[in-house]
Motif scaffolding. Structure first.
Motif, short mmCIF file in Angstrom:
data_model
loop_
_atom_site.label_atom_id
_atom_site.label_comp_id
_atom_site.label_asym_id
_atom_site.label_seq_id
_atom_site.Cartn_x
_atom_site.Cartn_y
_atom_site.Cartn_z
N TYR A 283 0.85 -1.19 0.00
CA TYR A 283 0.00 0.00 0.00
C TYR A 283 0.89 1.25 0.00
CZ TYR A 283 -3.68 -3.29 1.24
OH TYR A 283 -4.57 -4.34 1.25
N ILE A 284 0.60 2.16 -0.95
CA ILE A 284 1.38 3.38 -1.11
C ILE A 284 0.51 4.58 -0.72
CG2 ILE A 284 2.78 4.75 -2.65
CD1 ILE A 284 3.77 1.88 -2.23
N ALA A 285 0.91 5.28 0.33
CA ALA A 285 0.21 6.50 0.73
C ALA A 285 0.84 7.68 0.00
CB ALA A 285 0.32 6.71 2.24
N CYS A 286 0.01 8.58 -0.50
CA CYS A 286 0.52 9.71 -1.27
C CYS A 286 0.96 10.83 -0.33
CB CYS A 286 -0.53 10.23 -2.25
SG CYS A 286 -2.09 10.72 -1.48
N ASP A 287 2.06 11.48 -0.70
CA ASP A 287 2.54 12.62 0.09
C ASP A 287 1.78 13.89 -0.26
OD1 ASP A 287 4.38 10.93 1.27
OD2 ASP A 287 5.94 11.36 -0.21
N SER A 288 1.34 14.01 -1.48
CA SER A 288 0.52 15.15 -1.91
C SER A 288 -0.58 14.58 -2.82
CB SER A 288 1.37 16.18 -2.65
OG SER A 288 2.04 15.58 -3.74
N CYS A 289 -1.71 14.26 -2.20
CA CYS A 289 -2.79 13.61 -2.93
C CYS A 289 -3.47 14.59 -3.88
CB CYS A 289 -3.83 13.05 -1.95
SG CYS A 289 -3.19 11.75 -0.88
N PRO A 290 -3.89 14.15 -5.05
CA PRO A 290 -4.64 15.02 -5.97
C PRO A 290 -6.03 15.30 -5.42
CG PRO A 290 -4.60 12.77 -6.80
CD PRO A 290 -3.70 12.78 -5.60
N GLU A 291 -6.58 16.43 -5.81
CA GLU A 291 -7.92 16.77 -5.34
C GLU A 291 -8.96 15.81 -5.88
OE1 GLU A 291 -8.79 20.79 -6.24
OE2 GLU A 291 -7.17 21.64 -5.00
N SER A 292 -8.76 15.35 -7.10
CA SER A 292 -9.70 14.44 -7.73
C SER A 292 -9.08 13.06 -7.83
CB SER A 292 -10.08 14.95 -9.13
OG SER A 292 -10.93 14.04 -9.78
N PHE A 293 -9.85 12.05 -7.47
CA PHE A 293 -9.39 10.67 -7.57
C PHE A 293 -10.60 9.78 -7.84
CE2 PHE A 293 -10.11 11.72 -3.14
CZ PHE A 293 -11.00 10.74 -2.75
N HIS A 294 -10.33 8.57 -8.29
CA HIS A 294 -11.39 7.63 -8.61
C HIS A 294 -11.00 6.26 -8.06
CE1 HIS A 294 -13.37 10.50 -11.35
NE2 HIS A 294 -12.12 10.87 -11.64
#
Length: 387
Positions: A283-294
């Motif tokens: 599992y990879i947690a994002c350091d700067s997640c995008p506002e939009s995801f699916h």
């Protein structure tokens, strides 16, 4: 005649001579080879293919069943913790709450009545005690009869018993009041179950029912996720997953945004691997997640497990009898071709192997396999590969 015989012999001799020249040129001349140059700051990376998921995903609904009366959220809404998502028809439960409240008020009045009875019993007991003491003094002086004194003592004892009964009545009334309060609290809890609140700051992924629907207890009404727990679930081949550790940097590319690289890190590695595909879930947690995801979108993940300050890398394709740790490579030693068994360490993403065997001075590893490799043959190292 001799000239004719010479002519017949000249052709085979020419062919033999030509073959000898060709043999010497192609098989005896120094063979041009390319050697592995030393490399610096080489990232060791592992590739994984997976999907975008959320660590906290909840299907929420009511603990009781009734008709859906109010809906305050829909797909795509972001809600705060405690926000009222929906309400059920609750008239029946509100009536139960009112009944429980009336019972609690009734018990409060019963307690007051019992406490008043205790005050009256105390006053009667005090009066009977005073009368009894006076009559006991007079009977000693033979002013009143013994029967009158005994009657006064009996009246005091009866008053004391009535006081004890009154005190017990107060305890019983208080217990009944506590029971009524508990029943009221219970009915209030059931009434509160008719209101659905967000359990955390959430994003509404899906709404499953519409107004007027009759829901059963526990039936899902919304699917919620915690937006800050979105991560990429990558499936990594077990043969490549041995060096993966929590905290290592990673890059994620979404299928919808192939040119954008999202930075992240390894957040969790499942203890159990997939027994069928022989893959490990990372599992990879994002350091700067995008506002939009699916959720469910395909993602490509590259995890950096190490960085080699300096390494000698050999393409896996040129290694013979490779068993995962050792293999045989062609080398140039004192200008001649030799075969040598060496040990390997890390494997890069482009299928190059780190040579960890200490090679003697002057020994160079060939990274190409041209035609004509033969032990002992002279070799010529390409100038552009000389370190």
């Amino acid at each position: 005649m001799k000239r004719r015989i010479f002519r017949y012999l000249l052709l085979p001799l020419a062919i033999i001579a030509t073959g000898t020249v060709v043999f010497l040129f192609f098989f005896m001349r120094p063979l041009p080879v390319t050697i592995a140059p030393p490399a610096k700051n080489v990232p060791v990376q592992v590739f994984g293919l997976g999907t975008i998921e959320a660590r906290i995903l909840s299907k929420v609904g009511f603990e009781v069943g009734a008709a859906l009366l109010e809906i305050n959220a829909d797909h795509g809404d972001r809600v705060k913790k405690g926000y009222v998502l929906a309400r059920l028809h609750s008239a029946e439960q509100e009536a139960r709450v009112a009944k429980a409240k009336a019972g609690m008020i009734n018990m409060e009045a019963a307690v007051k009545k019992a406490e008043s009875a205790v005050g009256k019993a105390r006053a009667v007991l005090a009066l009977n005690k005073q009368t009894n003491r006076r009559k006991q003094t007079l009977v000693a002086k033979q002013t009143v009869s013994v029967e009158a004194a005994e009657e006064a003592q009996m009246e005091e004892d009866v008053a004391a018993a009535e006081l004890a009964v009154a005190i017990s009545d107060v305890q019983v009334a208080n217990a009944a009041l506590e029971d009524a309060k508990a029943q009221y609290d219970y009915e209030m809890v059931l009434l509160d179950h008719h209101t659905l609140r967000a359990p955390y700051d959430a994003l509404v992924v899906q709404r499953h029912k519409e107004l007027g629907s009759v829901l059963s207890p526990g039936e899902a009404l919304f699917t919620l996720i915690a937006p800050d727990t979105v991560w990429a679930l990558a499936y990594v081949d077990e043969a490549r997953a041995g060096d993966i550790r929590v905290g290592q940097p990673a890059e994620v590319r979404l299928r919808s945004l192939p040119r954008q690289v999202l930075k992240g890190h390894v957040s969790r590695i499942d203890i159990e691997s997939d027994r069928v595909s022989e893959e490990r879930r990372v599992y990879i947690a994002c350091d700067s997640c995008p506002e939009s995801f699916h959720l469910g979108e395909q993602a490509e993940v590259i995890i950096t497990t190490a960085v080699l300050d300096e390494a000698l890398l050999v393409p896996e394709a040129v290694v013979e009898r490779f068993d995962g740790a050792h293999g045989i490579v062609w080398t140039v030693e004192e200008g001649e071709l030799r075969r040598r068994r060496v040990a390997f360490g890390h494997r890069t993403l482009d299928s190059r192997l780190e040579t960890i065997s200490e090679l003697p001075d002057g020994v160079r590893v060939i990274i190409g396999l041209p035609q004509g490799l033969r032990e002992g043959r002279k070799a010529k190292v390409a100038e552009d590969t000389v370190p």
